[in-house]
Design a protein around this motif. Structure first.
Motif, PDB file in Angstrom:
ATOM      1  N   ASP A   1      56.201  33.795  46.881  1.00  0.00           N
ATOM      2  CA  ASP A   1      55.531  32.536  47.174  1.00  0.00           C
ATOM      3  C   ASP A   1      56.555  31.479  47.562  1.00  0.00           C
ATOM      4  O   ASP A   1      57.668  31.425  47.012  1.00  0.00           O
ATOM      5  CB  ASP A   1      54.746  32.045  45.956  1.00  0.00           C
ATOM      6  CG  ASP A   1      53.538  32.934  45.692  1.00  0.00           C
ATOM      7  OD1 ASP A   1      52.955  33.431  46.666  1.00  0.00           O
ATOM      8  OD2 ASP A   1      53.193  33.123  44.517  1.00  0.00           O
TER       9      ASP A   1
ATOM     10  N   MET B   1      39.775  34.244  54.701  1.00  0.00           N
ATOM     11  CA  MET B   1      40.808  33.231  54.501  1.00  0.00           C
ATOM     12  C   MET B   1      40.671  32.201  55.627  1.00  0.00           C
ATOM     13  O   MET B   1      40.224  32.536  56.724  1.00  0.00           O
ATOM     14  CB  MET B   1      42.194  33.901  54.535  1.00  0.00           C
ATOM     15  CG  MET B   1      43.366  32.984  54.252  1.00  0.00           C
ATOM     16  SD  MET B   1      44.979  33.851  54.452  1.00  0.00           S
ATOM     17  CE  MET B   1      44.950  34.985  53.079  1.00  0.00           C
TER      18      MET B   1
ATOM     19  N   TRP C   1      50.945  32.563  57.241  1.00  0.00           N
ATOM     20  CA  TRP C   1      51.482  33.843  56.782  1.00  0.00           C
ATOM     21  C   TRP C   1      51.939  34.698  57.960  1.00  0.00           C
ATOM     22  O   TRP C   1      52.918  35.439  57.856  1.00  0.00           O
ATOM     23  CB  TRP C   1      50.444  34.590  55.946  1.00  0.00           C
ATOM     24  CG  TRP C   1      50.214  33.952  54.609  1.00  0.00           C
ATOM     25  CD1 TRP C   1      49.068  33.420  54.131  1.00  0.00           C
ATOM     26  CD2 TRP C   1      51.198  33.764  53.592  1.00  0.00           C
ATOM     27  NE1 TRP C   1      49.245  32.895  52.867  1.00  0.00           N
ATOM     28  CE2 TRP C   1      50.563  33.098  52.508  1.00  0.00           C
ATOM     29  CE3 TRP C   1      52.547  34.065  53.466  1.00  0.00           C
ATOM     30  CZ2 TRP C   1      51.216  32.746  51.347  1.00  0.00           C
ATOM     31  CZ3 TRP C   1      53.208  33.716  52.290  1.00  0.00           C
ATOM     32  CH2 TRP C   1      52.549  33.060  51.256  1.00  0.00           C
TER      33      TRP C   1
ATOM     34  N   LYS D   1      45.799  40.250  50.501  1.00  0.00           N
ATOM     35  CA  LYS D   1      45.311  39.467  51.635  1.00  0.00           C
ATOM     36  C   LYS D   1      46.406  39.233  52.668  1.00  0.00           C
ATOM     37  O   LYS D   1      46.181  39.350  53.882  1.00  0.00           O
ATOM     38  CB  LYS D   1      44.756  38.133  51.142  1.00  0.00           C
ATOM     39  CG  LYS D   1      43.361  38.224  50.540  1.00  0.00           C
ATOM     40  CD  LYS D   1      42.752  36.839  50.397  1.00  0.00           C
ATOM     41  CE  LYS D   1      41.285  36.910  50.083  1.00  0.00           C
ATOM     42  NZ  LYS D   1      40.637  35.575  50.097  1.00  0.00           N
ATOM     43  N   ARG D   2      47.600  38.901  52.198  1.00  0.00           N
ATOM     44  CA  ARG D   2      48.697  38.646  53.133  1.00  0.00           C
ATOM     45  C   ARG D   2      49.033  39.907  53.931  1.00  0.00           C
ATOM     46  O   ARG D   2      49.295  39.844  55.136  1.00  0.00           O
ATOM     47  CB  ARG D   2      49.925  38.152  52.382  1.00  0.00           C
ATOM     48  CG  ARG D   2      49.729  36.828  51.672  1.00  0.00           C
ATOM     49  CD  ARG D   2      50.910  36.543  50.754  1.00  0.00           C
ATOM     50  NE  ARG D   2      50.617  35.456  49.833  1.00  0.00           N
ATOM     51  CZ  ARG D   2      51.398  35.116  48.823  1.00  0.00           C
ATOM     52  NH1 ARG D   2      52.531  35.755  48.621  1.00  0.00           N
ATOM     53  NH2 ARG D   2      51.053  34.128  48.019  1.00  0.00           N
TER      54      ARG D   2
ATOM     55  N   HIS E   1      46.028  40.222  44.180  1.00  0.00           N
ATOM     56  CA  HIS E   1      45.032  39.999  45.230  1.00  0.00           C
ATOM     57  C   HIS E   1      45.595  39.175  46.394  1.00  0.00           C
ATOM     58  O   HIS E   1      45.312  39.458  47.564  1.00  0.00           O
ATOM     59  CB  HIS E   1      43.808  39.299  44.631  1.00  0.00           C
ATOM     60  CG  HIS E   1      42.685  39.101  45.606  1.00  0.00           C
ATOM     61  ND1 HIS E   1      42.036  40.159  46.209  1.00  0.00           N
ATOM     62  CD2 HIS E   1      42.104  37.971  46.099  1.00  0.00           C
ATOM     63  CE1 HIS E   1      41.093  39.688  47.024  1.00  0.00           C
ATOM     64  NE2 HIS E   1      41.122  38.372  46.974  1.00  0.00           N
ATOM     65  N   ARG E   2      46.408  38.168  46.075  1.00  0.00           N
ATOM     66  CA  ARG E   2      46.948  37.313  47.138  1.00  0.00           C
ATOM     67  C   ARG E   2      47.865  38.107  48.063  1.00  0.00           C
ATOM     68  O   ARG E   2      47.895  37.879  49.276  1.00  0.00           O
ATOM     69  CB  ARG E   2      47.692  36.128  46.535  1.00  0.00           C
ATOM     70  CG  ARG E   2      48.881  36.492  45.658  1.00  0.00           C
ATOM     71  CD  ARG E   2      49.531  35.259  45.056  1.00  0.00           C
ATOM     72  NE  ARG E   2      50.695  35.579  44.253  1.00  0.00           N
ATOM     73  CZ  ARG E   2      50.642  35.920  42.978  1.00  0.00           C
ATOM     74  NH1 ARG E   2      49.474  36.017  42.362  1.00  0.00           N
ATOM     75  NH2 ARG E   2      51.746  36.191  42.301  1.00  0.00           N
TER      76      ARG E   2
END
Length: 360
Positions: free
Chosen positions: A78, A55, A63, A32-33, A28-29
């Motif tokens: 990350d 966000m 980002w 979003k990015r 999911h992260r």
């Protein structure tokens, strides 16, 4: 007034980002990015991107900047978290690995994340993370046996030699029987598959008889010669050899690769083979069914046609087997064997060395 960094994407970068957004298994992260970068490339400002993606504006800006500086790797990984790593982390990892691979729980055959975590006084999340990082899956096991055939190397070289370099004016056939193929009929109809739910079938069934599938796989062409019979004695084996004889060009030699089932070496079979000199038998080593290519065909047949089938009687079982073989023969492109005999022998030698070390 600060102006956000402009983002321009190559076709390859855009395709990768769109794939991330649409991917069902994308974290999911990362989704979003990827959306942040795509919206930035479309000219949206950070405030609007934050509202669209859900966000805060600060992370959106970070980002966006990281992609501008590092491109795709910048959002795929990350960033290191602040603070020094725990000095005990490496020691704890080694402790988990040692316990997983060198010990067993007192009342079970293998560790689970929770039982090992309780034993070591750590969280099950930590155990799961170490296992995942090192490819450990204690709940899974594969079947394996090292052949004790005294002529193992000789037989492997013989069979693999036929696969890699078949004789001229000859056909190489991998032959075997799939015995006790059951006509099973489920006691109720299963529920169909639909989004969010797999199909079902009952755990119980009615047995409606069995058949034995005799099969000979032409290694070069992939074509299968098949025949279903009630039993699998030497009489049926001879009938199948006659079937092979009738369905192959008479001017070609036939090299048959088979296992060491007693039926294949029955005196009556040996007498029949002596009267038919174009047949040449090659036996795989004991406990080496992986060397017989027809076993791959049997596995596909079971998985794709038999395991989920429902059959009220033996004829209802035999017909789809024949239809599957016919479809296979119409679509097959043959088999290309690539492994050398030496590679197999080296692998078995390593396995034997490991077993010897364990036994010591």
């Amino acid at each position: 007034m600060r102006v956000a960094i402009a983002i321009e994407l190559t076709d390859e970068e855009r395709a990768r980002l769109v794939a991330y957004v649409r991917g069902a298994t994308t974290p999911h992260r990362l989704v979003k990015r990827a959306r942040v970068v795509l919206l930035a490339a479309d000219g949206m400002v950070n405030k609007d991107i934050a509202a669209e993606v859900g966000m805060a504006r600060g992370p959106v800006g970070r980002w966006r900047k990281r992609f501008a500086e590092q491109r795709l790797p910048g959002i795929e990984k990350d960033a290191p978290r602040p603070g020094n790593p725990s000095p005990d982390r490496a020691e704890l990892t080694e402790k988990i690995l040692e316990a997983t691979t060198q010990t067993e729980p007192e009342h079970a055959t293998h560790w689970s994340t929770r039982t090992l975590a309780e034993e070591l006084g750590v969280s099950d999340t930590r155990v799961a993370r170490v296992w995942r990082a090192h490819g450990l899956q204690p709940h899974r096991v594969k079947t394996f046996k090292v052949s004790n055939d005294p002529h193992f190397a000789e037989k492997v070289r013989d069979v693999v030699g036929l696969y890699l370099d078949p004789p001229q004016r000859a056909i190489v056939l991998s032959v075997d029987e799939k015995t006790q193929v059951q006509a099973l009929d489920r006691t109720q109809k299963g529920l169909p598959i639909h989004p969010g739910k797999c199909g079902t079938r009952t755990h119980d069934y009615k047995r409606n008889g069995t058949t034995t599938l005799f099969a000979a796989l032409n290694v070069a062409e992939g074509i299968v010669i098949d025949k279903c019979m009630k039993r699998h004695r030497h009489q049926e084996w001879i009938r199948f050899l006659k079937e092979i004889d009738a369905r192959t060009p008479s001017e070609l030699d036939l090299h048959l690769i088979a296992d060491n089932y007693a039926t294949h070496k029955h005196p009556a079979v040996l007498r029949w083979l002596k009267r038919h000199p174009r047949f040449h038998m090659h036996f795989i080593p004991t406990s080496s069914s992986w060397l017989n290519l027809v076993e791959w065909f049997f596995a596909d047949l079971t998985t794709k046609r038999l395991r989920r089938g429902s059959f009220r009687n033996v004829p209802e079982l035999v017909r789809p087997i024949g239809a599957y073989v016919e479809h296979h023969n119409d679509t097959t492109e043959g088999f290309e064997w690539t492994k050398t005999a030496d590679s197999f022998l080296a692998k078995v030698a390593r396995a034997k060395a490991t077993l010897d070390k364990i036994m010591d």
